[in-house]
Design a protein around this motif. Structure first.
Motif, PDB file in Angstrom:
ATOM      1  N   VAL A  91    -116.191  28.965  -8.307  1.00 34.04           N
ATOM      2  CA  VAL A  91    -115.504  28.906  -7.716  1.00 34.04           C
ATOM      3  C   VAL A  91    -114.586  30.248  -7.392  1.00 34.04           C
ATOM      4  CG1 VAL A  91    -113.828  27.612  -5.892  1.00 34.04           C
ATOM      5  CG2 VAL A  91    -115.659  26.543  -6.827  1.00 34.04           C
ATOM      6  N   ARG A  92    -113.957  30.475  -8.096  1.00 33.20           N
ATOM      7  CA  ARG A  92    -112.560  31.641  -8.432  1.00 33.20           C
ATOM      8  C   ARG A  92    -113.555  32.777  -7.818  1.00 33.20           C
ATOM      9  NH1 ARG A  92    -107.304  30.620  -9.793  1.00 33.20           N
ATOM     10  NH2 ARG A  92    -107.133  29.239 -10.340  1.00 33.20           N
ATOM     11  N   GLU A  93    -114.880  33.625  -8.778  1.00 31.80           N
ATOM     12  CA  GLU A  93    -115.240  34.495  -9.329  1.00 31.80           C
ATOM     13  C   GLU A  93    -116.094  35.134  -7.326  1.00 31.80           C
ATOM     14  OE1 GLU A  93    -117.737  35.176 -12.231  1.00 31.80           O
ATOM     15  OE2 GLU A  93    -115.622  35.019 -13.668  1.00 31.80           O
ATOM     16  N   GLN A  94    -116.005  33.557  -6.731  1.00 32.31           N
ATOM     17  CA  GLN A  94    -117.544  34.334  -6.026  1.00 32.31           C
ATOM     18  C   GLN A  94    -117.096  33.685  -4.497  1.00 32.31           C
ATOM     19  OE1 GLN A  94    -120.455  36.088  -6.549  1.00 32.31           O
ATOM     20  NE2 GLN A  94    -119.715  36.114  -8.615  1.00 32.31           N
ATOM     21  N   GLY A  95    -115.808  32.638  -4.644  1.00 33.50           N
ATOM     22  CA  GLY A  95    -115.467  31.898  -3.507  1.00 33.50           C
ATOM     23  C   GLY A  95    -114.827  32.774  -2.386  1.00 33.50           C
ATOM     24  N   PRO A  96    -114.263  33.880  -2.287  1.00 33.10           N
ATOM     25  CA  PRO A  96    -113.250  34.536  -1.622  1.00 33.10           C
ATOM     26  C   PRO A  96    -114.366  35.638  -0.726  1.00 33.10           C
ATOM     27  CG  PRO A  96    -112.323  34.472  -4.184  1.00 33.10           C
ATOM     28  CD  PRO A  96    -113.484  33.741  -4.479  1.00 33.10           C
ATOM     29  N   ASP A  97    -115.337  36.116  -1.548  1.00 27.92           N
ATOM     30  CA  ASP A  97    -116.329  36.686  -0.309  1.00 27.92           C
ATOM     31  C   ASP A  97    -117.743  35.817   0.134  1.00 27.92           C
ATOM     32  OD1 ASP A  97    -115.531  39.126  -1.409  1.00 27.92           O
ATOM     33  OD2 ASP A  97    -116.785  39.568  -3.197  1.00 27.92           O
ATOM     34  N   LEU A  98    -117.256  34.572  -0.640  1.00 31.20           N
ATOM     35  CA  LEU A  98    -118.473  33.560   0.183  1.00 31.20           C
ATOM     36  C   LEU A  98    -118.245  32.517   1.133  1.00 31.20           C
ATOM     37  CD1 LEU A  98    -120.864  33.057  -2.976  1.00 31.20           C
ATOM     38  CD2 LEU A  98    -121.656  34.408  -1.354  1.00 31.20           C
ATOM     39  N   PHE A  99    -116.767  32.526   1.179  1.00 30.88           N
ATOM     40  CA  PHE A  99    -116.805  30.879   1.273  1.00 30.88           C
ATOM     41  C   PHE A  99    -115.349  31.365   1.947  1.00 30.88           C
ATOM     42  CE2 PHE A  99    -118.403  28.799  -1.868  1.00 30.88           C
ATOM     43  CZ  PHE A  99    -117.011  29.092  -2.304  1.00 30.88           C
ATOM     44  N   GLN A 100    -114.542  32.727   1.863  1.00 37.98           N
ATOM     45  CA  GLN A 100    -113.122  32.552   2.420  1.00 37.98           C
ATOM     46  C   GLN A 100    -112.560  31.916   1.742  1.00 37.98           C
ATOM     47  OE1 GLN A 100    -116.068  32.700   5.348  1.00 37.98           O
ATOM     48  NE2 GLN A 100    -116.113  35.169   3.950  1.00 37.98           N
ATOM     49  N   ILE A 101    -112.105  32.275   0.784  1.00 41.43           N
ATOM     50  CA  ILE A 101    -111.061  31.193   0.280  1.00 41.43           C
ATOM     51  C   ILE A 101    -110.085  32.019  -0.737  1.00 41.43           C
ATOM     52  CG2 ILE A 101    -112.105  29.556  -0.215  1.00 41.43           C
ATOM     53  CD1 ILE A 101    -112.511  29.626  -3.478  1.00 41.43           C
ATOM     54  N   LEU A 117    -113.333  14.086 -14.977  1.00 38.22           N
ATOM     55  CA  LEU A 117    -112.711  15.459 -15.557  1.00 38.22           C
ATOM     56  C   LEU A 117    -111.762  16.598 -14.898  1.00 38.22           C
ATOM     57  CD1 LEU A 117    -117.171  15.527 -14.601  1.00 38.22           C
ATOM     58  CD2 LEU A 117    -115.957  15.627 -16.744  1.00 38.22           C
ATOM     59  N   THR A 118    -111.549  15.843 -13.652  1.00 39.39           N
ATOM     60  CA  THR A 118    -110.424  16.730 -12.977  1.00 39.39           C
ATOM     61  C   THR A 118    -109.598  16.977 -14.237  1.00 39.39           C
ATOM     62  OG1 THR A 118    -110.801  15.520 -10.737  1.00 39.39           O
ATOM     63  CG2 THR A 118    -108.756  16.131 -11.269  1.00 39.39           C
ATOM     64  N   LEU A 119    -108.774  16.007 -14.820  1.00 40.08           N
ATOM     65  CA  LEU A 119    -108.046  16.018 -15.875  1.00 40.08           C
ATOM     66  C   LEU A 119    -108.431  17.141 -17.210  1.00 40.08           C
ATOM     67  CD1 LEU A 119    -106.799  12.134 -16.282  1.00 40.08           C
ATOM     68  CD2 LEU A 119    -105.454  13.683 -14.768  1.00 40.08           C
ATOM     69  N   MET A 120    -110.090  16.911 -17.156  1.00 38.80           N
ATOM     70  CA  MET A 120    -110.053  17.509 -18.182  1.00 38.80           C
ATOM     71  C   MET A 120    -110.379  18.905 -17.536  1.00 38.80           C
ATOM     72  SD  MET A 120    -111.700  16.480 -21.309  1.00 38.80           S
ATOM     73  CE  MET A 120    -112.467  18.389 -21.837  1.00 38.80           C
ATOM     74  N   SER A 121    -109.918  18.977 -16.214  1.00 39.77           N
ATOM     75  CA  SER A 121    -110.008  20.718 -15.771  1.00 39.77           C
ATOM     76  C   SER A 121    -108.354  21.257 -16.316  1.00 39.77           C
ATOM     77  CB  SER A 121    -110.384  20.951 -14.258  1.00 39.77           C
ATOM     78  OG  SER A 121    -109.519  19.950 -13.918  1.00 39.77           O
ATOM     79  N   GLY A 122    -106.987  20.042 -16.270  1.00 38.78           N
ATOM     80  CA  GLY A 122    -105.948  20.808 -16.106  1.00 38.78           C
ATOM     81  C   GLY A 122    -106.080  22.274 -17.247  1.00 38.78           C
ATOM     82  N   PHE A 123    -106.812  21.345 -18.784  1.00 45.33           N
ATOM     83  CA  PHE A 123    -106.584  22.513 -19.952  1.00 45.33           C
ATOM     84  C   PHE A 123    -108.271  23.226 -20.361  1.00 45.33           C
ATOM     85  CE2 PHE A 123    -108.882  18.467 -21.452  1.00 45.33           C
ATOM     86  CZ  PHE A 123    -109.162  19.133 -23.139  1.00 45.33           C
ATOM     87  N   CYS A 124    -109.134  22.538 -20.047  1.00 40.03           N
ATOM     88  CA  CYS A 124    -110.151  23.362 -20.830  1.00 40.03           C
ATOM     89  C   CYS A 124    -110.421  24.540 -19.716  1.00 40.03           C
ATOM     90  CB  CYS A 124    -111.258  22.363 -20.895  1.00 40.03           C
ATOM     91  SG  CYS A 124    -112.021  21.997 -18.648  1.00 40.03           S
ATOM     92  N   VAL A 125    -110.047  24.789 -18.282  1.00 38.67           N
ATOM     93  CA  VAL A 125    -110.666  25.944 -17.296  1.00 38.67           C
ATOM     94  C   VAL A 125    -108.950  26.970 -17.122  1.00 38.67           C
ATOM     95  CG1 VAL A 125    -112.418  24.694 -16.548  1.00 38.67           C
ATOM     96  CG2 VAL A 125    -109.521  24.717 -15.168  1.00 38.67           C
ATOM     97  N   GLU A 126    -109.638  28.352 -17.239  1.00 35.29           N
ATOM     98  CA  GLU A 126    -108.500  29.050 -16.942  1.00 35.29           C
ATOM     99  C   GLU A 126    -108.961  30.227 -15.810  1.00 35.29           C
ATOM    100  OE1 GLU A 126    -105.428  29.530 -18.419  1.00 35.29           O
ATOM    101  OE2 GLU A 126    -105.205  27.773 -19.937  1.00 35.29           O
ATOM    102  N   PRO A 127    -107.971  30.577 -15.149  1.00 38.59           N
ATOM    103  CA  PRO A 127    -106.458  30.231 -14.755  1.00 38.59           C
ATOM    104  C   PRO A 127    -106.852  28.196 -14.423  1.00 38.59           C
ATOM    105  CG  PRO A 127    -106.866  32.027 -13.843  1.00 38.59           C
ATOM    106  CD  PRO A 127    -107.921  31.576 -14.310  1.00 38.59           C
ATOM    107  N   ARG A 128    -105.992  28.356 -14.833  1.00 40.31           N
ATOM    108  CA  ARG A 128    -105.531  26.161 -14.508  1.00 40.31           C
ATOM    109  C   ARG A 128    -105.059  25.983 -12.992  1.00 40.31           C
ATOM    110  NH1 ARG A 128    -103.204  23.609 -19.700  1.00 40.31           N
ATOM    111  NH2 ARG A 128    -103.813  25.684 -21.474  1.00 40.31           N
ATOM    112  N   PRO A 129    -105.975  24.928 -12.094  1.00 35.58           N
ATOM    113  CA  PRO A 129    -105.438  24.398 -10.881  1.00 35.58           C
ATOM    114  C   PRO A 129    -104.251  24.661 -10.732  1.00 35.58           C
ATOM    115  CG  PRO A 129    -107.805  23.617 -11.987  1.00 35.58           C
ATOM    116  CD  PRO A 129    -106.598  24.547 -13.475  1.00 35.58           C
ATOM    117  N   LEU A 130    -103.759  25.314  -9.450  1.00 33.10           N
ATOM    118  CA  LEU A 130    -102.365  24.203  -9.054  1.00 33.10           C
ATOM    119  C   LEU A 130    -102.008  23.046  -8.921  1.00 33.10           C
ATOM    120  CD1 LEU A 130    -101.534  27.231  -6.430  1.00 33.10           C
ATOM    121  CD2 LEU A 130    -101.051  27.186  -8.909  1.00 33.10           C
TER     122      LEU A 130
END
Length: 271
Positions: A91-101, A117-130
């Motif tokens: 989503v981070r890498e392809q989303g801006p070009d594919l669907f204007q985010i 899994l949402t709570l997992m994303s709070g520490f297991c992905v970088e950059p972290r969601p807002l």
């Protein structure tokens, strides 16, 4: 008008793992919600979003990306989390070009296992969601509620693994063993990387927890202890309890979506 597109964000062998993207049909660059379905990590689909507040999120101006992920017991939790990481990276890498985010303005929302899994994303992905929104999710998969026979499910007639794997797991306290591949009683440290409650730091994103007080599937204590840990560490959080509501917040789900949108408005900045 709402636009819907389906993309393959990852291929493993012959398995194409897909995401559905929903947004208003215009050219505006919009913030994005990654939506994660529930289903005890054993079932469920990205299409569940269609009855889970989709139009409210889209009409509020968000692009919604609803993701699939591989399921247990065909894969273990480590692979499921890798799918989550890869989906958010895509989503981070392809989303801006594919669907204007604007991929810097990202929130993650999920219910039940999707809330986990949402709570997992709070520490297991970088950059972290807002921001994170967990609807009747859980932060501890090694606790007694999952690792010991469950009183609610033990009231039901006993089932075999072949009849209903999830109920079988709950009646025998085997969900962590089958989904993670480790026994929390003999290998407690093996669960460190899979329990959000053990990984809260000051870098953890602002989090909204919503939970029914009569939830017989995921006890509200899961949100209570997660909220306590977020507050102890100093992470911005809100916790909404729904008296009389069970798993799924059937009568209050629309209110939960409204509260999620208010929470996101505080943390996701529109241009």
């Amino acid at each position: 008008m709402m636009m819907e597109r389906t993309y393959t964000y990852k291929t493993v062998g012959s398995c194409n793992i897909q995401a559905d993207v929903y947004r208003l049909e215009d050219e505006l660059i919009r913030p994005v919600i990654v939506w994660v379905h529930g289903g005890c990590l054993m079932r469920g689909s990205r299409m569940d979003i269609r009855s889970r507040g989709l139009m409210s999120y889209v009409n509020e101006g968000y692009t919604v990306v609803s993701i699939d992920y591989r399921l247990a017991p065909e894969v273990k939790l480590k692979s499921i989390i890798e799918d989550l990481q890869d989906a958010i990276r895509w989503v981070r890498e392809q989303g801006p070009d594919l669907f204007q985010i604007d991929s810097d303005r990202m929130a993650v929302i999920g219910s039940s296992a999707g809330g986990y899994l949402t709570l997992m994303s709070g520490f297991c992905v970088e950059p972290r969601p807002l921001a994170l929104v967990s609807l009747f999710g859980y932060g501890d998969i090694a606790g007694k509620w999952y690792a010991e026979p469950d009183a609610y499910y033990c009231q039901m007639p006993p089932v075999s693994r072949e009849e209903n794997l999830y109920i079988y797991c709950r009646q025998n306290g085997l969900w962590p063993n089958i989904v993670v591949g480790h026994d929390p009683k003999t290998e407690p440290r093996a669960f460190d990387a899979f329990c959000p409650i053990r990984n809260v730091t000051l870098d953890y994103p602002p989090t909204l927890l919503l939970h029914g007080e009569e939830d017989t599937d995921v006890p509200i204590e899961q949100s209570i202890i997660m909220q306590a840990e977020l507050s102890r560490v100093g992470v911005d959080n809100e916790f909404v309890r729904y008296p009389g509501e069970g798993h799924g917040l059937d009568e209050s789900y629309s209110d939960a979506v409204a509260k999620a949108l208010l929470f996101l408005k505080k943390h996701i900045h529109f241009n």
